[in-house]
Design a protein around this motif. Structure first.
Motif, PDB file in Angstrom:
ATOM      1  N   ASN A   1       0.793  -1.233   0.000  1.00  0.00           N
ATOM      2  CA  ASN A   1       0.000   0.000   0.000  1.00  0.00           C
ATOM      3  C   ASN A   1       0.825   1.283   0.000  1.00  0.00           C
ATOM      4  OD1 ASN A   1      -1.470  -2.264   1.007  1.00  0.00           O
ATOM      5  ND2 ASN A   1      -3.180  -0.859   1.280  1.00  0.00           N
ATOM      6  N   ASN A   2       1.975   1.257   0.688  1.00  0.00           N
ATOM      7  CA  ASN A   2       2.751   2.508   0.747  1.00  0.00           C
ATOM      8  C   ASN A   2       3.564   2.740  -0.517  1.00  0.00           C
ATOM      9  OD1 ASN A   2       4.583   0.445   1.267  1.00  0.00           O
ATOM     10  ND2 ASN A   2       5.846   1.724   2.600  1.00  0.00           N
TER      11      ASN A   2
ATOM     12  N   TYR B   1       6.950  -1.442  11.443  1.00  0.00           N
ATOM     13  CA  TYR B   1       5.925  -1.555  10.404  1.00  0.00           C
ATOM     14  C   TYR B   1       5.928  -2.945   9.775  1.00  0.00           C
ATOM     15  CZ  TYR B   1       5.095   3.459  10.729  1.00  0.00           C
ATOM     16  OH  TYR B   1       4.763   4.699  11.172  1.00  0.00           O
TER      17      TYR B   1
ATOM     18  N   ASN C   1       8.806   3.645   4.415  1.00  0.00           N
ATOM     19  CA  ASN C   1       8.347   4.873   3.763  1.00  0.00           C
ATOM     20  C   ASN C   1       9.532   5.719   3.312  1.00  0.00           C
ATOM     21  OD1 ASN C   1       5.757   4.104   4.166  1.00  0.00           O
ATOM     22  ND2 ASN C   1       5.339   5.528   5.851  1.00  0.00           N
TER      23      ASN C   1
END
Lengths: 82, 607
Positions: free
Chosen positions: B61-62, B225, B235
């Protein structure tokens, strides 16, 4: 509502892009349509930057209401004046 | 960010695109920037539309927003579809999945070592080497079956990641060099994965192991994460990671840079040749600055060897600059440069002339110059040119050049390797042009031969490359992947032809593509294009005439011109060669008229 509560609600609103007024502090976030594990991480990451604090994996795992987020932030800001 | 906001407001798309090249936003800045760009997407309506789906063994998703931005930077209007965590087998094998139904142009298959080898690595100590290899073999078998299903049922080109070699092994220090060690095992799997990519033909490898080595395995994954949401790419590195993917996609679509234009003083060597003379410039061993410049030259020479055209744009006296080539440290020779502009003109003016002489678009060029004022001026005057960052410390420049990721080094075709040689030949042709009474004389004297062949396995790669990168001489500018080209060739309705050209100075290779479709009552010209290197020689007329003459079935032929910002040169092609307009399309009846023969071309038609 104090400053911390206000700021947390703003961040949740901005990240999730939802109408925060419909979400009660004690509502289980898993029942909120826009909430998923990825958005959860995004919200926490924003809050960490805004208050200059760091959540542990366990803190994040335990987050299920906005009230819980606010209480963690208040605890960490209190012990962590910057 | 503020600057981009202003430029968006001013609707200056050229400078927006140029500014985007020079930003390295954090994940959060990327989210904000994307929001801003999406509000102005109308300005990007000329960019290539592309649908990219990502599936994988970890949470992706990121990567959605960074991938979107990375593709916008490379000149696309992207649509990104993200698969679910570790559902890649199901999402591919289930014909009703969201991924399958989205029918993407590109499919990313992204794997992490731990999940991919689940059950193999965790209990390493109790297993024999053979047991481990058997388990690995099974995993690879699944992967191959999945990739075969993609090839069978989807049009997408696949980008497949390899595995990061783990920094940790249960064997501890004994892992180093041990045949049964984790690192040897994963390195072996990576060799298998590259083998599979080669075997399938529709797969490009994404070397995640090399990416992780460069940026650091510690930074690749954010610890918490990973445990909270199986996010494998942090990220912090997601922008860089997606940037690498975008480089592969841009190369595949022929959007990579073709030409590097360099300054001389304090760029190719340290010092100023006009003041320090050959003896005084810093280049080569024994001097740290000289060694950095030598390494810059080595990287540039390597680009040349990979088919990138080189040119010089320098404020210098030509005679002074020429003396530098006698320096024993000069790895780059005069002959490596297809075009040399040493004068006192504005560098932007030189740049336009270089592009014109080499017959390439300014947007295919990159520019290397140590002088910040010259770089800024170039960005401002010619935003299409990619201006390479040149930090104050020249020691950083070799690494910057090595990791630039703007040149097309993915698939070096033989055509590319010949390219610089061809431009040098073109120079000789230009000289010849000056000494003829008229153009026809010149064209006769070139002794040109055109060879037309139907699509086959030897020319499909080049045909696809031309379909995706030809802008000027391209009547409809349809873009197709290699899989789509093959599908057209197999459907019984389409005929696909390639034209190659040679003359007395050398070979051009394949320079034209014609795709026609049998519509029952008429033939429709789906694609008609010519590489700009072969323009103005009548090749297109002979290509069309010879091919149409051999088409069976309907005698009526229909052509269409779809206007783009770049294909004005062929706006009047169909009327010029005798097609008649009706309902916005161009028509020609083979049974009633003939196309004019181009007398100076010798044509060979295969099959």
């Amino acid at each position: 509502m104090d400053d911390i509560e206000q700021k947390v609600r703003e961040i949740v609103r901005d990240v999730m892009g939802m109408d925060i007024n419909t979400v009660d502090h004690n509502k289980n976030l898993k029942e909120v349509e826009e909430w998923d594990s990825f958005n959860n991480l995004m919200v926490i990451s924003e809050i960490e930057d805004a208050f200059r604090i760091k959540f542990t994996a366990n803190d994040i795992y335990g987050v299920d209401t906005i009230a819980k987020i606010i209480s963690i932030v208040k605890k960490k800001v209190g012990t962590n004046p910057s | 960010m503020e600057q981009i906001k202003e430029l968006l407001k001013a609707k200056d798309i050229g400078r927006v695109k140029s500014s985007l090249q020079h930003i390295n936003p954090s994940y959060k800045e990327c989210l904000l920037l994307n929001k801003l760009l999406r509000e102005h997407m109308g300005m990007f309506s000329e960019e290539t539309k592309i649908k990219v789906a990502a599936v994988g063994s970890y949470t992706l998703n990121n990567l959605q927003e960074p991938l979107w931005l990375s593709l916008v930077k490379k000149g696309f209007q992207p649509e990104i579809i993200i698969g679910k965590y570790n559902q890649y087998m199901q999402e591919i094998l289930d014909a009703n999945s969201r991924i399958r139904k989205s029918d993407p142009d590109i499919l990313l298959v992204l794997l992490d070592t731990e999940t991919f080898l689940e059950g193999v690595l965790s209990s390493l100590l109790g297993k024999s080497l053979q047991e481990m290899l058997d388990a690995v073999e099974m995993k690879i078998g699944h992967l191959k079956a999945m990739l075969a299903e993609v090839k069978r049922s989807m049009k997408a080109h696949i980008i497949l990641s390899n595995l990061v070699i783990p920094y940790y092994s249960p064997l501890g220090m004994r892992d180093a060099g041990a045949e049964e060690g984790v690192r040897a095992l994963v390195a072996g799997i990576n060799r298998r994965i590259s083998g599979i990519a080669g075997e399938f033909g529709n797969i490009t490898l994404f070397d995640v192991e090399n990416f992780a080595s460069y940026w650091g395995k510690k930074h690749l994954t954010a610890d918490r994460y990973w445990y909270l949401g199986r996010l494998y790419i942090s990220n912090d590195l997601s922008m860089r990671f997606c940037g690498e993917i975008a480089v592969i996609i841009a190369s595949y679509y022929g959007k990579a840079k073709k030409c590097l234009v360099v300054d001389l003083d304090n760029t190719l060597w340290g010092g100023v040749i006009g003041e320090d003379f050959v003896e005084g410039i810093r280049l080569g061993e024994g001097d740290p600055i000289g060694e950095a410049h030598a390494e810059i030259q080595r990287v540039i020479l390597n680009l040349h060897e990979n088919g990138i055209i080189l040119a010089i744009n320098s404020k210098n006296n030509t005679e002074d600059a020429e003396t530098a080539f006698t320096h024993k440290g000069m790895l780059l020779k005069k002959d490596h440069f297809a075009c040399i502009k040493c004068n006192w003109n504005d560098k932007a003016v030189n740049m336009i002339e270089i592009a014109k002489e080499l017959n390439i678009g300014l947007d295919s060029t990159a520019y290397l110059d140590d002088n910040p004022a010259e770089r800024e001026s170039m960005k401002h005057k010619l935003p299409q040119v990619y201006v390479i960052d040149f930090p104050e410390d020249v020691a950083e420049v070799p690494r910057i050049l090595k990791t630039l990721g703007i040149f097309d080094l993915l698939k070096v075709s033989n055509e590319d390797l010949k390219r610089t040689k061809m431009y040098l030949e073109e120079k000789k042709r230009e000289v010849l042009k000056g000494s003829f009474a008229d153009l026809t004389d010149y064209l006769y004297d070139l002794c040109m031969e055109v060879e037309i062949s139907p699509l086959n396995e030897r020319n499909i790669e080049r045909i696809t490359q031309l379909i995706n990168k030809t802008n000027q001489f391209n009547l409809r500018t349809r873009r197709y992947t290699q899989e789509q080209v093959q599908a057209m060739a197999d459907d019984g309705k389409h005929r696909i032809y390639a034209a190659s050209l040679k003359d007395k100075f050398g070979e051009f290779g394949i320079i034209g593509v014609l795709v026609v479709e049998d519509k029952g009552e008429h033939w429709f010209i789906d694609t008609f294009l010519l590489s700009c290197r072969a323009m103005s020689r009548g090749v297109e007329k002979e290509f069309l005439r010879q091919t149409l003459a051999r088409l069976d079935g309907p005698s009526l032929v229909c052509g269409e011109y779809l206007k783009t910002p770049k294909n004005a040169p062929v706006e009047h092609l169909y009327p010029d060669i005798g097609f008649k307009e009706k309902n916005g399309k161009w028509w020609f009846d083979k049974s009633k008229k003939r196309l004019e023969k181009v007398k100076w071309l010798k044509v060979k038609f295969n099959g």
